[in-house]
Design a protein around this motif. Structure first.
Motif, PDB file in Angstrom:
ATOM      1  N   VAL A  49       0.931  -1.307  -0.005  1.00 34.50           N
ATOM      2  CA  VAL A  49      -0.110   0.070  -0.074  1.00 34.50           C
ATOM      3  C   VAL A  49       0.656   1.150  -0.013  1.00 34.50           C
ATOM      4  N   THR A  50       0.504   2.253  -0.750  1.00 33.05           N
ATOM      5  CA  THR A  50       1.296   3.229  -1.157  1.00 33.05           C
ATOM      6  C   THR A  50       0.531   4.709  -0.937  1.00 33.05           C
ATOM      7  N   GLN A  51       1.345   5.861  -0.517  1.00 34.15           N
ATOM      8  CA  GLN A  51       0.568   7.168  -0.387  1.00 34.15           C
ATOM      9  C   GLN A  51       1.680   8.125  -0.764  1.00 34.15           C
ATOM     10  N   MET A  52       1.553   9.061  -1.365  1.00 30.77           N
ATOM     11  CA  MET A  52       2.328  10.266  -1.191  1.00 30.77           C
ATOM     12  C   MET A  52       1.699  11.235  -0.372  1.00 30.77           C
ATOM     13  N   GLY A  53       2.455  12.197   0.122  1.00 30.15           N
ATOM     14  CA  GLY A  53       2.076  13.000   1.050  1.00 30.15           C
ATOM     15  C   GLY A  53       1.502  14.384   0.605  1.00 30.15           C
ATOM     16  N   PRO A  84      -6.137  19.447 -10.900  1.00 28.23           N
ATOM     17  CA  PRO A  84      -6.467  19.205 -12.117  1.00 28.23           C
ATOM     18  C   PRO A  84      -6.018  17.762 -12.752  1.00 28.23           C
ATOM     19  N   PHE A  85      -5.273  16.892 -12.082  1.00 28.46           N
ATOM     20  CA  PHE A  85      -5.147  15.616 -12.591  1.00 28.46           C
ATOM     21  C   PHE A  85      -6.109  14.619 -12.246  1.00 28.46           C
ATOM     22  N   SER A  91       0.292   4.804  -8.291  1.00 28.79           N
ATOM     23  CA  SER A  91      -0.002   4.556  -9.689  1.00 28.79           C
ATOM     24  C   SER A  91      -0.670   6.020 -10.012  1.00 28.79           C
ATOM     25  N   ILE A  92      -1.095   6.804  -9.172  1.00 28.10           N
ATOM     26  CA  ILE A  92      -1.229   8.399  -9.515  1.00 28.10           C
ATOM     27  C   ILE A  92      -0.391   9.317  -9.189  1.00 28.10           C
TER      28      ILE A  92
END
Length: 486
Positions: A163-167, A265-266, A415-416
């Motif tokens: 599981v990944t998440q950017m801050g 926007p993304f 992935s995003i």
């Protein structure tokens, strides 16, 4: 090496939980519904987090995980002891290391997930190492320093099924979801142009490297701080914050704020990878008559234009303008003279064929223009909101880690976050390209940033096709002894 709690044993995960939950230990054999209702968590339902980068933003990240009520801080790691002091005090049972590699070697079986809040140039090598151990990862924005690293982390997240998440916590705000609903309902027509702007940098940029050497603080491991970056003698005031303005370590205003301001926007337009980019930058005057050339430092201001191909949400190409250093787009004519544009210093503006909408930092406080349009909006909610918004960004990741890969959605998985970060770093290629193209003096040296040309991007091969000199920045060369390991 570098341990603060020298008398603390390297306990197993079971013993760690026993010591951190001693008040509850007598009740572990009692069913949770008898004890604490739906909110009670058995030991197996808690996430053990190791934090790399324990001071500053690292401290607030670690606290947010602990505050979720479902995570325990098992280990702390920082190369600068005094910066980590608040975390060490707040989590006295957490074992402390200076070198994340030693922590991984000795403690991998004792934690489940890793939070990374270090300077940009260290993100990728630490995150890859954690994922290769099967650990879930939370990485501060920007995801990486280089485009190659961002692509590698995106692939690794899928390969290792973690599981990944950017801050970029604004990704969990209600704002971007509300704007998606407005856009999907056709309230502003087809968006073709987006502007995002920030008042950053609020640290020095466009300056020469200091010639004044300083003594390395006794509690800082300077070599470990440098990590993958080229070796340089320590200079005062670079650590803990001003590294952002230097290309060896940071990614400038784009790296600091781009992931916050361009996330909306993304997500609204389903953007992925840009195809071309161009930039112009502000100059620095070293005296009354001469403009300075300082290629090691990010510029004091920039205006970057990125083009994205049409998506399933648009009818044609989308042009995204990024502005920093106080540069802002022209105020929309629908905005009254005294009405705030974004939040003043930062904001995002969408221009569609039937109208416009804007938001503040983190995609918060979205509104249609003119503001009178916001009085009677009737659009059905399509997207589930994240409890707690920005603060919920942390708890969302914790809960997804406990559930396991693919079981629960997170707002900014790699992935995003990977493609978003790549686009920002591609913008930095154009910014750095203005240095390479600058006019030369009679000694053959560049004197100030040069002309603005359009850079064309081959996404499959990760390279600029029409100006090879900037491809050196797509994948930087690590200092000897450091490798990404992919």
């Amino acid at each position: 090496m570098g341990e603060i709690n020298k008398n603390q044993d390297a306990t197993s995960r079971r013993n760690f939980l026993k010591t951190t939950a001693i008040a509850a230990s007598a009740f572990m054999i009692v069913p949770r519904h008898v004890l604490g209702g739906p909110g009670f968590l058995a030991p197996s339902d808690r996430l053990i987090v190791a934090g790399i980068g324990a001071g500053g933003k690292g401290f607030s990240d670690i606290k947010a995980f602990a505050d979720s009520g479902k995570a325990d801080i098992g280990f702390l790691c920082d190369v600068h002891d005094s910066r980590a002091a608040n975390s060490v005090k707040a989590y006295p049972k957490a074992k402390y290391y200076r070198d994340y590699r030693e922590m991984f070697d000795k403690e991998a079986k004792n934690f489940d997930a890793v939070s990374i809040s270090t300077p940009d140039h260290s993100h990728a090598i630490q995150a890859i190492a954690a994922m290769q151990l099967g650990k879930h990862v939370y990485v501060q924005k920007p995801l990486t320093h280089d485009i190659y690293e961002a692509r590698a982390l995106t692939a690794a997240a899928e390969k290792y099924k973690v599981v990944t998440q950017m801050g970029n916590q604004g990704a969990s705000n209600d704002g971007p979801r509300l704007m998606r609903e407005w856009y999907d309902a056709g309230l502003i027509g087809d968006v073709h142009t987006v502007y995002a702007w920030t008042d950053r940098p609020v640290w020095p940029q466009g300056i020469p490297w200091s010639a004044n050497k300083a003594a390395v603080p006794s509690d800082l491991d300077w070599d470990l701080w440098l990590g993958t970056a080229p070796y340089k003698e320590y200079v005062d005031k670079l650590v803990p914050f001003n590294w952002r303005g230097w290309w060896d370590y940071g990614t400038g205003a784009l790296g600091d704020m781009g992931c916050h301001l361009l996330e909306a926007p993304f997500s609204v337009l389903d953007l992925k990878y840009a195809t071309e980019v161009q930039a112009s930058v502000g100059s620095v005057y070293v005296d009354e008559f001469k403009r300075g050339y300082f290629p090691d430092s990010c510029p004091p201001s920039s205006h970057v234009t990125l083009k994205f191909p049409k998506t399933k949400k648009t009818k044609g190409d989308i042009v995204v303008h990024w502005m920093d250093g106080g540069i802002q787009p022209e105020r929309p004519e629908e905005l009254a003279a005294n009405e705030s544009f974004g939040d003043g210093g930062n904001g995002t503006l969408f221009i569609g064929t039937k109208g416009k909408m804007m938001a503040n930092t983190y995609g918060s406080n979205p509104r249609l223009l003119p503001l009178s349009r916001n009085e009677n909006i009737k659009v059905k909610q399509k997207f589930e909101r994240v409890a707690g918004g920005e603060k919920g960004h942390y708890a969302q990741w914790v809960e997804a880690c406990i559930a396991g890969h693919g079981k629960k959605e997170v707002s900014s998985p790699f992935s995003i976050a990977g493609p978003l970060t790549e686009s920002l770093l591609m913008a930095n290629l154009a910014i750095r390209g203005t240095d390479i193209q600058g006019p030369k003096n009679d000694k053959g040296k560049f004197t100030y940033p040069g002309r603005n040309i359009k850079l064309l991007w081959d996404n499959a091969n990760m390279r600029i096709t029409n100006f090879d000199d900037v491809n050196q920045f797509v994948k930087r060369e690590y200092r000897k002894g450091w490798t990404l390991g992919v």
